[in-house]
Design a protein around this motif. Structure first.
Motif, short mmCIF file in Angstrom:
data_model
loop_
_atom_site.label_atom_id
_atom_site.label_comp_id
_atom_site.label_asym_id
_atom_site.label_seq_id
_atom_site.Cartn_x
_atom_site.Cartn_y
_atom_site.Cartn_z
N ILE A 46 6.52 -2.42 10.25
CA ILE A 46 5.36 -2.31 9.37
C ILE A 46 4.26 -3.18 9.98
CG2 ILE A 46 4.44 -2.73 7.07
CD1 ILE A 46 7.35 -2.27 6.02
N ILE A 47 3.18 -2.53 10.38
CA ILE A 47 2.09 -3.19 11.09
C ILE A 47 0.90 -3.36 10.15
CG2 ILE A 47 0.54 -3.05 13.09
CD1 ILE A 47 3.48 -3.08 13.93
N ASP A 59 11.26 9.77 12.21
CA ASP A 59 11.80 9.10 11.02
C ASP A 59 11.42 7.63 10.92
OD1 ASP A 59 12.99 11.41 10.15
OD2 ASP A 59 14.94 10.96 11.06
N ASN A 60 10.85 7.06 11.99
CA ASN A 60 10.52 5.64 11.99
C ASN A 60 9.05 5.33 12.27
OD1 ASN A 60 13.57 5.78 13.18
ND2 ASN A 60 13.28 4.07 11.77
N SER A 61 8.23 6.37 12.34
CA SER A 61 6.81 6.14 12.65
C SER A 61 5.92 7.07 11.84
CB SER A 61 6.54 6.37 14.14
OG SER A 61 7.17 5.39 14.93
N GLU A 62 4.99 6.44 11.14
CA GLU A 62 3.97 7.18 10.39
C GLU A 62 2.64 6.43 10.54
OE1 GLU A 62 4.79 9.31 6.47
OE2 GLU A 62 3.46 7.64 5.87
N LEU A 106 15.66 -7.37 14.75
CA LEU A 106 14.73 -7.05 13.67
C LEU A 106 15.24 -5.86 12.90
CD1 LEU A 106 11.31 -7.38 15.52
CD2 LEU A 106 12.32 -9.00 13.94
N ARG A 107 15.02 -5.87 11.62
CA ARG A 107 15.42 -4.76 10.77
C ARG A 107 14.32 -3.71 10.83
NH1 ARG A 107 15.22 -1.00 6.80
NH2 ARG A 107 16.70 -1.22 5.10
N LYS A 108 14.64 -2.52 11.28
CA LYS A 108 13.68 -1.44 11.38
C LYS A 108 13.66 -0.65 10.07
CE LYS A 108 12.72 -2.12 15.76
NZ LYS A 108 11.41 -2.38 16.28
N TRP A 109 12.49 -0.14 9.72
CA TRP A 109 12.31 0.63 8.50
C TRP A 109 12.20 2.11 8.82
CZ3 TRP A 109 12.55 -2.10 4.02
CH2 TRP A 109 12.36 -3.47 4.10
N THR A 110 12.65 2.93 7.91
CA THR A 110 12.45 4.37 8.04
C THR A 110 11.20 4.75 7.25
OG1 THR A 110 13.71 4.97 6.06
CG2 THR A 110 14.96 4.75 8.14
N VAL A 111 10.70 5.94 7.51
CA VAL A 111 9.53 6.43 6.77
C VAL A 111 9.87 6.51 5.28
CG1 VAL A 111 8.04 8.44 6.41
CG2 VAL A 111 8.52 7.65 8.73
N LYS A 112 11.05 6.97 4.97
CA LYS A 112 11.47 7.08 3.57
C LYS A 112 11.47 5.71 2.88
CE LYS A 112 15.09 9.21 0.77
NZ LYS A 112 16.34 9.95 0.78
N GLU A 161 -4.36 -3.49 0.95
CA GLU A 161 -3.75 -3.86 2.22
C GLU A 161 -3.58 -2.62 3.09
OE1 GLU A 161 -0.05 -6.69 3.61
OE2 GLU A 161 0.09 -5.63 1.72
N ARG A 162 -4.03 -2.72 4.34
CA ARG A 162 -3.93 -1.59 5.26
C ARG A 162 -2.74 -1.81 6.19
NH1 ARG A 162 -7.95 -1.10 8.81
NH2 ARG A 162 -7.60 1.12 9.00
N VAL A 163 -1.73 -0.98 6.02
CA VAL A 163 -0.54 -1.07 6.86
C VAL A 163 -0.16 0.32 7.36
CG1 VAL A 163 0.40 -3.15 5.75
CG2 VAL A 163 1.00 -0.90 4.85
N GLU A 164 0.64 0.35 8.42
CA GLU A 164 1.19 1.60 8.92
C GLU A 164 2.56 1.32 9.50
OE1 GLU A 164 -1.35 3.26 11.97
OE2 GLU A 164 -1.39 1.40 13.08
N LEU A 165 3.38 2.34 9.60
CA LEU A 165 4.73 2.21 10.14
C LEU A 165 4.74 2.75 11.56
CD1 LEU A 165 7.69 1.41 9.41
CD2 LEU A 165 8.05 3.83 8.90
N LEU A 166 5.17 1.91 12.51
CA LEU A 166 5.19 2.30 13.91
C LEU A 166 6.49 1.82 14.54
CD1 LEU A 166 3.28 3.76 15.89
CD2 LEU A 166 2.51 1.53 16.62
#
Length: 194
Positions: free
Chosen positions: A40-41, A81-84, A10-16, A31-36
Motif C-alpha cells: 500500500i503506497i 491480484d496484488n496491484s491496483e 513484508l506482508r503483501k496485500w491482495t486487491v480484495k 488519504e491518497r493510496v494505491e496498491l502496487l
C-alpha cells in the motif's frame, strides 16, 4: 558471528484485502493510496505543475482520440491480484458499461501515463516494473521538471526492454494509435515568465 538484524518478510496485500480495508474506513477519506505489488503506497501530493500537465495531457488525448478510446485520470487499473494502481492517465478500450463491473485490466489498456514532478525515480523504476510485468505495452512518464517524456516499451517480466527519452520539442505517437502525433510541449505546463 552474531548479527542483530533478523530476516523478515513484508506482508503483501491482495486487491480484495485492500478493498476491505477501504470499506472498513482504514484509510482517511482524503488519504491518497494505491496498491502496487502487494504494497500500500501513499501517493505524494500533486503540485501545480503535475496537475496542469495531467489536465493538459488528458485534454490532448481526449481531443485526438475522440470515440476511439476512453481517457481516464487517476482512476484504478486492475493489473493483477496484488496491484491496483491509479495512474495519472490511462487510455483504455471503451467499455459499453463504462467499467461499472470491473476496473480496466491490462488487456483493455492501450497506454498508461504517469506525470512526475517529485516521483520520477518511483515512476521510472517501481511502477515501470509493475506495468511491464502486467504486459502494458506502452508506458510513458512525463517528467515535468526536465520537460521530457520517458517512453517505455517492450515489456518483460523484469521490466521494459526499451526506454527512449524525448525532449519537449519532440513528438510521439501511441503504439495503438500510430496515426496520431502528439507534441510533447502540448502535454507540459506552459513556461510562465516572472
Amino acid at each position: 558471528m552474531l548479527t542483530t538484524e533478523a530476516a523478515f518478510t513484508l506482508r503483501k496485500w491482495t486487491v480484495k484485502e485492500y478493498h476491505k480495508l477501504g470499506e472498513m474506513g482504514f484509510f482517511h477519506p482524503e488519504e491518497r493510496v494505491e496498491l502496487l505489488s502487494g504494497n500500500i503506497i501513499k501517493m505524494s501530493a500533486k503540485g501545480t505543475a503535475h496537475t496542469s500537465a495531467t489536465r493538459r495531457t488528458a485534454s490532448v488525448l481526449s481531443h485526438l482520440l475522440g470515440n476511439q478510446a476512453a481517457v481516464y485520470t487517476q482512476d484504478p487499473i486492475a493489473l493483477d491480484d496484488n496491484s491496483e494502481p491509479e495512474p495519472d492517465i490511462a487510455v483504455v478500450r471503451i467499455d459499453p458499461f463504462d467499467y461499472a463491473t470491473h476496473h480496466p485490466t491490462p488487456s483493455e489498456v492501450y497506454l498508461i501515463i504517469e506525470v512526475a514532478d517529485s516521483s520520477l525515480t518511483f515512476d521510472r523504476e517501481i511502477k515501470a516494473k509493475a506495468y511491464a510485468r502486467s504486459g502494458i505495452a506502452d508506458y510513458w512518464v512525463l517528467n515535468v521538471g526536465d520537460r521530457q517524456l520517458h517512453v517505455f516499451r517492450e515489456p518483460a517480466e523484469n521490466g521494459y526492454q526499451s526506454e527512449v527519452i524525448i525532449g519537449e520539442h519532440g513528438s510521439i505517437s501511441p503504439l495503438e494509435f500510430p496515426a496520431f502525433n502528439i507534441a510533447i510541449q502540448a502535454m507540459l505546463p506552459p513556461l510562465v515568465s516572472n
